[in-house]
Design a protein around this motif. Structure first.
Motif, PDB file in Angstrom:
ATOM      1  N   GLU A 199      11.917   1.522   8.653  1.00 32.95           N
ATOM      2  CA  GLU A 199      12.489   0.671   7.608  1.00 32.95           C
ATOM      3  C   GLU A 199      14.009   0.677   7.687  1.00 32.95           C
ATOM      4  O   GLU A 199      14.657  -0.350   7.442  1.00 32.95           O
ATOM      5  N   VAL A 247       7.892   3.523   5.995  1.00 28.10           N
ATOM      6  CA  VAL A 247       7.953   2.352   5.122  1.00 28.10           C
ATOM      7  C   VAL A 247       7.822   2.776   3.664  1.00 28.10           C
ATOM      8  O   VAL A 247       6.875   3.479   3.299  1.00 28.10           O
ATOM      9  N   LEU A 262       7.806  -4.930   3.010  1.00 30.98           N
ATOM     10  CA  LEU A 262       7.847  -4.689   4.451  1.00 30.98           C
ATOM     11  C   LEU A 262       6.480  -4.259   4.961  1.00 30.98           C
ATOM     12  O   LEU A 262       6.032  -4.725   6.024  1.00 30.98           O
TER      13      LEU A 262
END
Length: 291
Positions: free
Chosen positions: A51, A86, A91
């Motif tokens: 991320e 994440v 996302l």
């Protein structure tokens, strides 16, 4: 070679008593270096996009993901794509359409009950999309530039009883465990708790993952693989190799302006690092299928 899946590589590595290496990528040079190093070592590999890397790329996942996918499909060894660390559900929900076969959902910063609940929701969604799911229990630390806690301080390491309950309650396919490594280490001085790792490997029926492996010396990594680690995450070691090579190149060529010259030096240094880690630490993954 056709794209493979993280779940297949890790499951087969665990069955073979080996581990598969998963390298975090930030740029196209990282992608090319990891694939080149894996091909030189004749070992499968996982390309990971975190991320943080997506945030660095202005929140855009697809450019780097598409580059990784293209390289993986043309590699001479099995390559899988994994979305790493994440926390954003937005996302997470883009993973499947971007070509990833797996995700690591990271709610480890939350208290246990909240971590479990958030991970359960994420895993249910991932499984519904056919994605293999990894999570983290314990405090590996060192992410996002925050100073890590002592990796062996009370409450930091993964508790085996808690881990059993977490795996059962969350439904994860693999668990990243805190046994003494720390993210973003630039010295290879981490000492792992191998007794704890053996207890975790005995207690859990899912593959175990070691994060923060750049700071773990080769003998410790080999012992970790022998002790039950089936996936080893590496990121900082690549960045160190690239940065050192570029510094050295620009020091020797102070008037260089063509970025290809020093990026080539950085890419080649990363590829050598990948090959060395794969061949020197037992990160050979499962044997390739024979035709």
């Amino acid at each position: 070679m056709p794209l493979t899946t993280t779940g297949d590589l890790v499951t087969r590595a665990r069955a073979a008593g080996t581990a598969v290496a998963a390298f975090n990528i930030i740029s196209l040079e990282h992608v090319e270096a990891v694939v080149a190093g894996a091909e030189a070592a004749r070992a499968p590999v996982v390309l990971q996009v975190s991320e943080n890397a997506v945030r660095f790329r202005h929140g855009r996942l697809l450019p780097l993901a598409r580059a990784a996918l293209a390289a993986a499909e043309r590699a001479a060894v099995p390559v899988a794509l994994h979305l790493d660390h994440v926390r954003s559900d937005l996302l997470l929900h883009r993973a499947g359409d971007a070509g990833f076969s797996s995700v690591m959902y990271d709610a480890s910063h939350l208290p246990y009950a909240e971590n479990l609940a958030a991970t359960r929701t994420a895993v249910d969604w991932a499984h519904g999309q056919g994605l293999w799911a990894e999570a983290e229990l314990g405090e590996i630390g060192g992410k996002d530039g925050r100073p890590p806690r002592d990796a062996h301080a009370p409450g930091v390491r993964t508790d085996p009883d808690e881990a059993v309950a977490f795996v059962a309650g969350s439904g994860v396919d693999a668990l990243a465990v805190a046994v003494g490594s720390v993210h973003a280490m630039t010295t290879r001085t981490a000492i792992l708790d191998h007794a704890l790792l053996r207890r975790l490997a005995t207690a859990l029926d899912v593959p175990l993952v070691l994060h923060g492996s750049s700071g773990v010396p080769d003998p410790e990594l080999r012992a970790a693989v022998a002790g039950g680690i089936a996936k080893v995450n590496i990121g900082t070691a690549l960045n160190q190799a690239m940065t050192t090579a570029i510094r050295e190149y620009l020091g020797a060529h102070p008037h260089a302006v063509d970025s290809r010259s020093y990026l080539r030096a950085g890419r080649e240094a990363m590829a050598r690092t990948v090959e060395r880690l794969l061949t020197g630490t037992g990160l050979t993954g499962p044997a390739p299928d024979r035709p």
